[in-house]
Design an enzyme around this catalytic site. Sequence first.
Site, PDB file in Angstrom:
ATOM      1  N   HIS A  14      -0.138  33.183 -27.769  1.00 46.72           N
ATOM      2  CA  HIS A  14      -0.754  31.647 -27.497  1.00 46.72           C
ATOM      3  C   HIS A  14      -2.073  31.643 -26.844  1.00 46.72           C
ATOM      4  O   HIS A  14      -2.181  32.145 -25.952  1.00 46.72           O
ATOM      5  CB  HIS A  14       0.311  30.891 -26.911  1.00 46.72           C
ATOM      6  CG  HIS A  14       1.611  30.826 -27.380  1.00 46.72           C
ATOM      7  ND1 HIS A  14       2.280  29.507 -28.273  1.00 46.72           N
ATOM      8  CD2 HIS A  14       2.593  31.563 -27.408  1.00 46.72           C
ATOM      9  CE1 HIS A  14       3.394  30.031 -28.607  1.00 46.72           C
ATOM     10  NE2 HIS A  14       3.547  30.962 -28.173  1.00 46.72           N
ATOM     11  N   GLU A 195      14.959  31.874 -29.460  1.00 45.69           N
ATOM     12  CA  GLU A 195      14.525  32.004 -27.992  1.00 45.69           C
ATOM     13  C   GLU A 195      15.231  31.202 -27.089  1.00 45.69           C
ATOM     14  O   GLU A 195      16.001  32.040 -26.403  1.00 45.69           O
ATOM     15  CB  GLU A 195      13.130  31.840 -27.761  1.00 45.69           C
ATOM     16  CG  GLU A 195      12.290  31.977 -26.470  1.00 45.69           C
ATOM     17  CD  GLU A 195      11.072  31.747 -26.234  1.00 45.69           C
ATOM     18  OE1 GLU A 195      10.647  30.416 -27.035  1.00 45.69           O
ATOM     19  OE2 GLU A 195      10.302  31.834 -25.290  1.00 45.69           O
TER      20      GLU A 195
HETATM   21  N1  ADE Z   1       4.454  27.859 -26.230  1.00 44.32           N
HETATM   22  C1  ADE Z   1       3.839  28.792 -25.519  1.00 44.32           C
HETATM   23  N2  ADE Z   1       4.862  29.894 -25.266  1.00 44.32           N
HETATM   24  C2  ADE Z   1       5.855  29.526 -25.632  1.00 44.32           C
HETATM   25  C3  ADE Z   1       7.100  30.062 -25.807  1.00 44.32           C
HETATM   26  N3  ADE Z   1       7.547  31.391 -25.467  1.00 44.32           N
HETATM   27  N4  ADE Z   1       8.105  29.413 -26.474  1.00 44.32           N
HETATM   28  C4  ADE Z   1       7.847  28.322 -27.026  1.00 44.32           C
HETATM   29  N5  ADE Z   1       6.759  27.759 -26.894  1.00 44.32           N
HETATM   30  C5  ADE Z   1       5.672  28.229 -26.439  1.00 44.32           C
HETATM   31 ZN    ZN Z   2       5.573  32.017 -28.301  1.00 45.87          ZN
END
Ligand code: ADE
Ligand code: ZN
Length: 328
Positions: A14, A195
């Site tokens: 990101h 996640e």
């Molecule tokens: N935005 C930045 N890092 C993130 C992550 N690990 N999961 C979801 N959105 C994100």
């Molecule tokens: Zn991410």
Amino acid sequence: MTVTELPKIELHLHHEGAAPPAFIRQLAHEKRVDLSGIFKPDGSYDFRGFAHFLEVYEAACEVLKSPEDFRRLTLAILEESAANGVVYSETFLSPDFCGGGDLHAWRDYLNAIQDAADEAERKLGITLRGVVTCVRHFGPEQAKASARCAAETAGDWITGFGMGGNEGVGRQGDFAWAFDCAREAGLRLTTHAGEFGGPDSVREAVRELGVERIGHGVRAIEDPDLVHELADRGVTLEVCPGSNVVLGLYDDFASHPIAKLRDAGVKVSVSTDDPPFFHTTMRREYEMLHKAFGWQAEDFAAINETALSAAFCDEETRARVKKRLEKT
Ligand code: ADE
Ligand code: ZN
């Protein structure tokens, strides 16, 4: 050569999340913005858990307010990636943080980011491509604006579209319009799933959004049928083990499912996600995987080959990067 010195491909990074805390503090100082609440006394980012991580992330974005800020940020990120042996990287860019979804503003931010990427490629030999991401907790309407920005700037450099943000908000299918718009513009697709969401979020991502890569996806391990489906479909997971450990999904690298997924035939790649937030680097990820699973140079070479095959760049770029991987 130790595994940490190998050339590396990173698919899941990101842009704002890669901002070193000292970089954000410097911008806050220049702009006279008080961001002291988001740092620990030792200078690192201060957050507890995923929801708070997203809040701190967005607070840091408060000082990233111009194309020039993003030009400087891009150079800082690529210097760090190149120092870690990364030769090709894809970065997640959100029009939400680059002009608020306005197309004219987005073009200005993108020009500045690409200028910096060109400079880094000339000086450091690292290749960067952009994946536009919408932010799930900003909702489907805002995602449409991001998808329009992505579609209007799709090409050799903006090569993909995806979604990050809080997986607890809504369903993947709520964002189908944005993903369809991006697909019609020729963009390749990825989304965060599995996640914090369970296996069903991964299934939805593949079946309802038609993505070919998944950000994380690691909780697929909880459902053996889904593991088979991912292997059969050839979906590539953008796995970020250090991020998952810091955010509390797994106790340590040894308990992380990346090796089990790989052994089950799922395509896995390795990335850092938001490296300074998670006190990690690509070198550290390799080192920790080597220690946890005994992975050697040939294992990492295979993982990099998988990552490069799943990269969203054009074939000429892929061939050029492949030569760089083979040289070492
Ligand atoms: N935005 C930045 N890092 C993130 C992550 N690990 N999961 C979801 N959105 C994100
Ligand atoms: Zn991410």
